[in-house]
Design a protein around this motif. Structure first.
Motif, PDB file in Angstrom:
ATOM      1  N   THR A  17     -10.405   4.716  -5.450  1.00 45.54           N
ATOM      2  CA  THR A  17      -9.177   4.725  -4.649  1.00 45.54           C
ATOM      3  C   THR A  17      -7.944   4.655  -5.527  1.00 45.54           C
ATOM      4  O   THR A  17      -6.964   5.389  -5.322  1.00 45.54           O
ATOM      5  CB  THR A  17      -9.187   3.564  -3.646  1.00 45.54           C
ATOM      6  N   GLN A  42      -4.629   7.284  -6.104  1.00 44.27           N
ATOM      7  CA  GLN A  42      -3.222   6.896  -6.020  1.00 44.27           C
ATOM      8  C   GLN A  42      -2.443   7.334  -7.260  1.00 44.27           C
ATOM      9  O   GLN A  42      -1.278   7.725  -7.162  1.00 44.27           O
ATOM     10  CB  GLN A  42      -3.112   5.381  -5.856  1.00 44.27           C
ATOM     11  N   ARG A  65       0.829  -1.213   0.000  1.00 47.21           N
ATOM     12  CA  ARG A  65       0.000   0.000   0.000  1.00 47.21           C
ATOM     13  C   ARG A  65       0.861   1.258   0.000  1.00 47.21           C
ATOM     14  O   ARG A  65       0.561   2.227  -0.711  1.00 47.21           O
ATOM     15  CB  ARG A  65      -0.952  -0.011   1.201  1.00 47.21           C
ATOM     16  N   GLU A  66       1.930   1.262   0.799  1.00 46.68           N
ATOM     17  CA  GLU A  66       2.788   2.452   0.859  1.00 46.68           C
ATOM     18  C   GLU A  66       3.523   2.666  -0.458  1.00 46.68           C
ATOM     19  O   GLU A  66       3.704   3.806  -0.902  1.00 46.68           O
ATOM     20  CB  GLU A  66       3.781   2.323   2.012  1.00 46.68           C
ATOM     21  N   SER A  99      -4.162  -1.046  -3.349  1.00 48.92           N
ATOM     22  CA  SER A  99      -5.006   0.043  -2.851  1.00 48.92           C
ATOM     23  C   SER A  99      -5.551  -0.238  -1.459  1.00 48.92           C
ATOM     24  O   SER A  99      -6.239   0.616  -0.891  1.00 48.92           O
ATOM     25  CB  SER A  99      -6.172   0.290  -3.812  1.00 48.92           C
ATOM     26  N   ASP A 149       1.147   4.159  -2.831  1.00 46.31           N
ATOM     27  CA  ASP A 149       0.803   5.537  -2.453  1.00 46.31           C
ATOM     28  C   ASP A 149       1.983   6.497  -2.560  1.00 46.31           C
ATOM     29  O   ASP A 149       1.823   7.698  -2.353  1.00 46.31           O
ATOM     30  CB  ASP A 149       0.301   5.575  -1.000  1.00 46.31           C
TER      31      ASP A 149
END
Length: 384
Positions: free
Chosen positions: A273, A277, A60-61, A309, A64
Motif C-alpha cells: 500500500t 502511495q 490518509r488523504e 496508509s 495519498d
C-alpha cells in the motif's frame, strides 16, 4: 473474498493468522485519538483536525495526495507529539497492542531517536522510553489473550550526520530490546555510502542492519546498500524488478543483481500500500511482489506507516489475496520468510516458526477443510 479456491482465507482468518512484521515506522502508526490527546496535554496546536475520525482521514488523504510536502507534514505532526518520555512510552505500548490485536506475533518497529529530542530528552532516554513501552504493550496483549514480541530498530536519517552515533546506540542497547539498525529518508542525493562508517562499525560488532533502498531510487541504490554497505535486508527493494525481464512468451531472465539478491536470499521488506502511495508501484496487480513470489525471492509483506496508509498487516494480506488469489499456504510462505529474516537469534526464530507460525496456519487450514467438508455434505458446522 471467497473460500471456493482451496485454502483461500476469509478476512477473519487473515486477521487470526499469525503474522510477522519487519518494516513498520513507530511515528507512522499512532492512533489519531492519541495524537489529539497528547497534543492537548503538551500544548501542541498545529493539528489540522481535532476529532479522531477526521484526523485519521486527513492523514490518509495527505499521504495519498501525491504532494511530497503534504506527505512529510504528516510526520511533522506525529513527531511533534512524541517529544516526552510519557508520550513515547504510550505510543510504543499502543503500537504493540494494536499489532497483537491484528494477529502479529513478531514485529520489528523502527524509529529515529534523533527526531525525539525537542523536549529535552537524551538519545538514551528516548530508547529506554520506547523499549519500556513495547514491554508494557506486550504485557497488555498477553492479558488480552494475544502473544507478541516486539524488537526495536534504531533509524538514522540519511540527510543528517548522526548515523555512527545512532549505530553505537543500537549496539549499546542490543540486549535490551533493540535488535538492529536502519537508515531512512530521501534516497536521491543521499546514498547509503555517506554512512559507511556506521555500517563498518556494525559489521565489526557483528550487529544487524537494514537499509531503505530501491524504493524512490533504482538499482544503484540497491547495489550500494548490498555491495558497499553490506545490508542484511532491503527496506522496500521494489526496484529490483528493473533487473528482471519477462518475455512475451513468459520466459524470465534475471540480471546479475536480481540473481544475486535471489541466490543470496536477501530479504525484501515490501510494503504494497505504501508503495502505491509513493508511486513505486501503479496498482496492487502491478506490484512486483506478485512476480517476486512466483520467482521465489525472499519477499516479505509489511505495513510501513499504518496511520498514513490506513492499513494493517491484515489489510495488506487482504489486498494480496484479492489481487493474486493467495491462499493460506502463500500467507504462511510470506510469514516464514519474514521470521527467517528477523534480527533475533536463530534458535528463537526457529522456535517461533515451529511453535507458533506453523501450528497457527495448520489450525486455520484444518478449519477451512472442516468447513468445506461440512458444506459439501450439506451439514452446518457447529461453532466452538
Amino acid at each position: 473474498m471467497t473460500s471456493q479456491t482451496p485454502n483461500v482465507p476469509t478476512a477473519d482468518q487473515i486477521r487470526r493468522a499469525p503474522k510477522v512484521l519487519l518494516h513498520d515506522h513507530l511515528d507512522g502508526g499512532l492512533r489519531p485519538g492519541t495524537i489529539i490527546e497528547i497534543a492537548r496535554q503538551t500544548g501542541y496546536d498545529g493539528l489540522p483536525e481535532t476529532e479522531p475520525d477526521k484526523l485519521g482521514i486527513w492523514f490518509r488523504e495527505a499521504a495519498d495526495s501525491g504532494s511530497l510536502e503534504r506527505y512529510l507534514e504528516t510526520f511533522a505532526h506525529t513527531c511533534a507529539v512524541m517529544q516526552t518520555r510519557e508520550a513515547l512510552f504510550r505510543v510504543a505500548a499502543e503500537c504493540a497492542e494494536d499489532l497483537a490485536e491484528d494477529g502479529v506475533v513478531y514485529a520489528e518497529v523502527r524509529y529515529a531517536p534523533e527526531q525525539h529530542l525537542e523536549g529535552g530528552l537524551t538519545l538514551e532516554e528516548v530508547v529506554e522510553a520506547v523499549n519500556e513501552g513495547f514491554r508494557e504493550g506486550e504485557r497488555i496483549a498477553r492479558a488480552n489473550g494475544h502473544r507478541i514480541r516486539v524488537g526495536a530498530l534504531l533509524t538514522a536519517m540519511r540527510h543528517a550526520a548522526r548515523a555512527l552515533e545512532i549505530a553505537e546506540l543500537a549496539n549499546r542497547y542490543r540486549d535490551s530490546g533493540v535488535v538492529g539498525f536502519d537508515i531512512a529518508g530521501a534516497e536521491a542525493g543521499y546514498p547509503p555510502t555517506r554512512h559507511l562508517d556506521a555500517f563498518e562499525y556494525l559489521k565489526r560488532e557483528n550487529n544487524h542492519f537494514t537499509i531503505h533502498a530501491g524504493e524512490a531510487f533504482g538499482l544503484p541504490s540497491i547495489w550500494q546498500a548490498l555491495q558497499w554497505c553490506g545490508a542484511d535486508r532491503l527496506g522496500h527493494g521494489v526496484r529490483i524488478i528493473d533487473d528482471i525481464e519477462v518475455g512475451q512468451d513468459g520466459t524470465v531472465r534475471l540480471g546479475r543483481l536480481a540473481a544475486y539478491v535471489r541466490d543470496k536470499r536477501i530479504p525484501l521488506e515490501m510494503c504494497p500500500t505504501s508503495n502505491l502511495q509513493t508511486g513505486a508501484a501503479a496498482s496492487y496487480a502491478e506490484h512486483p511482489i506478485g512476480l517476486l513470489r512466483t520467482l521465489h525471492f525472499r519477499a516479505t509483506v509489511n505495513t510501513d506507516n499504518r496511520l498514513m496508509s490506513g492499513t494493517s498487516m491484515s489489510r495488506e494480506f487482504e489486498h494480496l489475496v484479492d489481487t493474486f488469489g493467495y491462499t493460506l499456504d502463500d500467507m504462511q510462505w510470506f510469514t516464514v520468510n519474514a521470521m527467517k529474516s528477523a534480527f533475533i537469534p536463530f534458535d528463537e526464530r526457529l522456535a517461533m516458526i515451529n511453535d507458533v507460525i506453523k501450528p497457527g496456519y495448520a489450525e486455520l487450514k484444518s478449519e477451512w477443510l472442516f468447513r468445506q467438508t461440512a458444506t459439501t455434505s450439506g451439514s452446518t458446522p457447529s461453532e466452538g
